[in-house]
Design an enzyme around this catalytic site. Structure first.
Site, PDB file in Angstrom:
ATOM      1  N   SER A  61       0.816  -1.208   0.000  1.00 42.64           N
ATOM      2  CA  SER A  61       0.000   0.000   0.000  1.00 42.64           C
ATOM      3  C   SER A  61       0.851   1.261   0.000  1.00 42.64           C
ATOM      4  CB  SER A  61      -0.897   0.005   1.242  1.00 42.64           C
ATOM      5  OG  SER A  61      -0.085   0.058   2.418  1.00 42.64           O
ATOM      6  N   ILE A 276       5.330  -2.452  24.318  1.00 39.20           N
ATOM      7  CA  ILE A 276       5.275  -0.990  24.371  1.00 39.20           C
ATOM      8  C   ILE A 276       3.817  -0.600  24.162  1.00 39.20           C
ATOM      9  CG2 ILE A 276       6.103   1.173  23.376  1.00 39.20           C
ATOM     10  CD1 ILE A 276       8.530  -0.385  22.310  1.00 39.20           C
ATOM     11  N   THR A 283       4.501  -0.717  11.393  1.00 38.25           N
ATOM     12  CA  THR A 283       5.612  -1.442  12.027  1.00 38.25           C
ATOM     13  C   THR A 283       5.859  -2.795  11.365  1.00 38.25           C
ATOM     14  OG1 THR A 283       4.073  -2.285  13.705  1.00 38.25           O
ATOM     15  CG2 THR A 283       5.335  -0.315  14.271  1.00 38.25           C
ATOM     16  N   ASP A 285       5.323  -3.529   8.168  1.00 35.71           N
ATOM     17  CA  ASP A 285       5.972  -3.260   6.880  1.00 35.71           C
ATOM     18  C   ASP A 285       7.454  -2.951   7.079  1.00 35.71           C
ATOM     19  OD1 ASP A 285       3.293  -3.321   5.845  1.00 35.71           O
ATOM     20  OD2 ASP A 285       3.077  -1.239   6.489  1.00 35.71           O
TER      21      ASP A 285
END
Length: 353
Positions: A61, A276, A283, A285
């Site tokens: 994308s 976290i 993240t 990708d």
């Protein structure tokens, strides 16, 4: 007066003669310089073999605003010396974690048209391929033909400096946290299982995606994760498996990353990292792009590839959280250093079976 005039005239003639000689010498020198320049130009080094940029086709994308898909993958790939050609499966105004978005989803026909254009110019010869978010089933259903054509082109290339083998990294984006992102992703499962992942050299599913691809296999422990890796190796002949995030019910504040190399049987590795709090698109990708890059630098050390990748992603997420940004803070000197020279590598544990 006539004597003086004759003297001046003779001096003028001498000066003109000297000037002509000087101009002639200068022209000759310039011609010599031009000849030398042409000879040097003919000797200019042209890239060959390992000097050539590593061409990768990245199919995922893109967004106008934000960092995800190709906008998350391209920067780290370029830093790692890959020449990235993006093929966008969607073009949205922003990613879908915002309340609203607009844009278009590429159709299979549009993907085919891009490939046809590349084919007609003998440009569809990328030795590296990454796929991520595919947008819709129409787009995904044309991916197998694309991969098959690309593999054939690479295998038939006459270049002694190349391995004549496609390296394909597949991130089968479908869902997370035990469910699909939407019901429209349900047909993705069979297409990935039956047509796509068999081509992959590197597969990077999360816990949910790995389970769907393996007929809803339960993955709730490290041993379950290892069994999943083995199935991908055995049933699909995939060399590198990295299950990028696994939640184990008894350890709610930890995330596990489990990885396995088919050429190193009877063992697997894992990282145990602190969760976290927060949610940032892109993240996954970024993770696939980094794993792809590090594996290609050192194909026989999957452990260091995973450690480097997790260290980079963790640093970028922490910086993003520190600045209270909705988008990954990927661009900049600090992130560049994190990508190329990751520090504070997490401990990797290797389990021999």
């Amino acid at each position: 007066f006539s004597v003086k005039f004759q003297s001046l005239l003779m001096n003028s003639v001498l000066l003109i003669d000297q000037l002509i000689n000087t101009m002639s010498s200068s022209s000759s020198a310039n011609n010599n310089n031009n000849d030398a320049k042409k000879k040097n130009e003919s000797k200019i080094h042209t890239p060959s073999g390992d000097d050539k940029p590593k061409r990768v086709l990245s199919i995922q994308s893109t967004v106008v605003f934000g960092v995800c898909g190709n906008k998350s993958a391209m920067f780290p790939l370029q830093l790692h010396e890959f020449d990235v050609s993006p093929m966008n499966t969607v073009q949205f105004s922003n990613h879908t974690a915002y309340p609203k978005w607009t844009g278009t989803i590429s159709t299979g026909k549009e993907i085919d048209e891009l490939v046809d254009g590349l084919q007609s110019n003998n440009l569809f010869t990328f030795p590296y391929l990454i796929t991520g978010y595919m947008g819709g089933i129409d787009c995904l259903s044309h991916l197998n033909k694309l991969i098959t054509t690309l593999k054939s082109n690479i295998e038939n290339e006459q270049d002694s400096n190349k391995t004549n083998k496609l390296f394909y990294a597949c991130d089968p984006v479908m869902g997370d946290n035990g469910k699909l992102y939407a019901q429209s992703f349900k047909p993705f499962i069979d297409v990935y299982k039956n047509e796509i992942i068999k081509h992959a050299d590197l597969l990077t599913p999360n816990q949910t995606e790995a389970s769907f691809l393996l007929n809803n296999l339960e993955i709730k422990s490290l041993n379950d994760a290892y069994n999943a890796c083995c199935k991908f190796h055995q049933e699909y002949n995939i060399r590198y498996i990295v299950i990028t995030s696994i939640d184990i019910p008894s350890e709610k504040d930890k995330i596990y990353v489990v990885f396995s190399d088919k050429l190193q049987p009877k063992k697997y590795g894992y990282l145990k990292i602190d969760k976290i709090k927060g949610y940032w698109v892109g993240t996954g990708d970024l993770t696939t792009a980094l794993l792809f890059s590090w594996i290609n630098k050192n194909p026989d050390d999957l452990t260091i590839a995973v450690q480097n990748t997790v260290a980079t992603v963790t640093s970028i997420i922490n910086r993003t959280k520190e600045y209270e940004s909705k988008e990954l803070m990927l661009i900049g000197k600090k992130s560049m250093n994190d990508i190329l020279e990751p520090s504070n590598l997490p401990k990797a544990s290797i389990v021999n079976i």
